[in-house]
Scaffold this active site. Structure first.
Site, mmCIF file in Angstrom:
data_model
loop_
_atom_site.group_PDB
_atom_site.id
_atom_site.type_symbol
_atom_site.label_atom_id
_atom_site.label_comp_id
_atom_site.label_asym_id
_atom_site.label_seq_id
_atom_site.Cartn_x
_atom_site.Cartn_y
_atom_site.Cartn_z
ATOM 1 N N ASP A 32 24.801 -1.189 -0.914
ATOM 2 C CA ASP A 32 24.390 0.169 -0.541
ATOM 3 C C ASP A 32 22.977 0.192 0.021
ATOM 4 O OD1 ASP A 32 23.420 -0.476 -3.185
ATOM 5 O OD2 ASP A 32 22.843 1.627 -3.421
ATOM 6 N N GLU A 42 23.200 0.063 -6.138
ATOM 7 C CA GLU A 42 21.969 -0.439 -6.759
ATOM 8 C C GLU A 42 20.869 0.609 -6.632
ATOM 9 O OE1 GLU A 42 18.056 -2.449 -7.146
ATOM 10 O OE2 GLU A 42 18.828 -1.345 -5.441
HETATM 11 ZN ZN LIG Z 1 17.425 -3.561 -2.808
#
Ligand SMILES: [Zn+2]
Length: 438
Positions: A106, A201
């Protein structure tokens, strides 16, 4: 910067030894340019990972590319995590610990990652880089002294309207190219290697669903760091606080004596920060923690302010909570009709507490960088990584550089050499683990 000047000199002497290997079928740069075209922006406050379905577009591409490279046990979990295993090529693979490598798919919710147009500034000759589609976006040498070490390199930026997605598609491309290199060069000896690409994340939820046991790594590395040479075994300890202001809403036409507008209390609360809270992101660096109100919602009935609390020392967080509560108490006095509530959750803990027991993880990484011609050093991350959570959950996981700069913004960049040298470091690292065996 001093270390990087040295490394530029050493770099050339190592090129020969590494170039004896067969090249990968595709460069890290070409993979990277393909991955950044896929919009994988994650979103805050979603019930379960992946927070956005579009992250699965990259997951499926990586899945098929892993399979094409001959990686075993490739699968995408129901939470959007891509797993795979590169079998070792040693007489006895069980003699060497299984080492994991993780990158996240992401990109930050802060800046759009849709329709990324990567620009390659070939053979960079120094000076500021103006991004073509928004000339107010300038990567300056003053703010990016590492640019001086990139003369002659091909620098990759976005066009000024989006982020680049180097964070962390660089890590994805480097891990994939490491696998490719190993597959092309069976003479490079290594133990079993566990591979994972994770969603979310940037919003902190993806790693909660990570199957540590099923993955099988004894130690792991996130490949999610910044400029060449930066290796981290230390992150923030982090809490997120939510301050809620409850007023009373009514039709404005008949509100006299009834309406209590909570947004005034929220605004007043915020306005006190620059005066009373000394340690904020814009006033701190190095090892000093901060308090950071970063997002909120204004409404007559209910307003909220979310605040990041960050410190390398867990006890520092308690002090920060006390400081926020002081501001709340002051605000409450001024707005007795608004009910102010405070809540906070622990995000992650500084991984140094665990990693100090496994110094070989960073020692080998520093040696691997050195063999790639990069002088590495340990630098605490003023942030968190998926490794912070994995380490806390029993899988020691420091963080390795990717060559990237200016994460989460339109001025993000990496370079051909940044991607290449980071990939070489990964290849050297699995060899070192095979040499050292523990
Ligand atoms: Zn990162």
């Amino acid at each position: 910067m001093r270390t990087l000047l040295i490394c530029a000199v050493i770099l050339n002497s190592f090129v020969t030894s590494f170039s004896q290997n067969k090249p990968p079928t595709e460069s890290a740069m070409d993979r990277f340019l393909r991955y950044v075209k896929i919009d994988t922006q994650s979103a805050e406050d979603q019930p379960a990972p992946p927070s956005t379905k579009k992250q699965l577009d990259l997951a499926r591409l990586l899945e098929s590319e892993l399979k094409a490279l001959g990686v075993r046990d490739v699968r995408i979990s129901e939470w959007g995590i891509v797993y795979g295993m590169v079998p070792g090529n040693l007489p006895d693979n069980s003699a060497v610990p299984t080492i994991g490598f993780i990158a996240h798919m992401d990109t930050s919710p802060a800046v759009s990652g849709a329709n990324v147009t990567a620009i390659i500034h070939k053979n960079y000759q120094g000076g500021d880089i103006v991004l073509p589609n928004d000339k107010t976006q300038i990567i300056t040498v003053a703010q990016n002294p590492d640019l001086k070490n990139l003369i002659g390199d091909d620098i990759i930026t976005a066009d000024g309207t989006t982020l680049l997605g180097s964070d962390d598609k660089s890590g994805c491309a480097e891990i994939m190219t490491m696998i490719d290199t190993l597959m092309q060069n069976p003479q490079i000896k290594h133990g079993n290697i566990a591979i994972a690409f994770t969603p979310d994340e940037e919003v902190g939820g993806g790693i909660d669903k990570f199957d540590i046991k099923g993955w099988g790594a004894k130690f792991a590395y996130t490949v999610d760091g910044e400029q060449l040479g930066d290796i981290s075994n230390e992150t923030w300890s982090a809490r997120t606080a939510t301050v809620t202001f409850r007023g009373k809403s009514t039709h404005p036409g008949t509100a006299k004596g009834i309406m209590v507008n909570s947004s005034y209390a929220a605004g007043d609360f915020l306005a006190q920060f620059p005066k009373t809270v000394k340690n904020r992101p814009e006033t701190t660096e190095g090892r000093v923690g901060f308090i950071h109100p970063y997002v909120g919602n204004l409404d007559v009935e209910t307003s909220t302010v979310k605040i990041l609390l960050r410190d390398f020392d867990i006890t520092g967080l308690a002090g920060q909570e006390a400081a926020i509560k002081k501001v709340i108490a002051k605000t409450q006095k001024k707005y007795p009709n608004v009910k102010i509530e405070y809540a906070s959750v622990l995000g992650y803990l500084n991984m140094k507490e665990v990693l100090k027991n496994y110094p070989q993880l960073t020692d080998y990484a520093i040696e691997a960088a050195k063999r790639s011609g990069v002088t590495a050093e340990l630098r605490p991350i003023r942030g968190g990584t998926d490794g912070s959570r994995l380490t806390a959950a029993g899988l020691p996981t420091p963080n390795l550089f990717t060559g990237g700069h200016n994460f989460h913004g339109k001025l993000e960049f990496n370079s051909r050499k940044g991607l290449q040298k980071s990939t070489e470091t990964l290849v050297n690292l699995v060899q070192i683990w095979a040499e050292k065996k523990e």
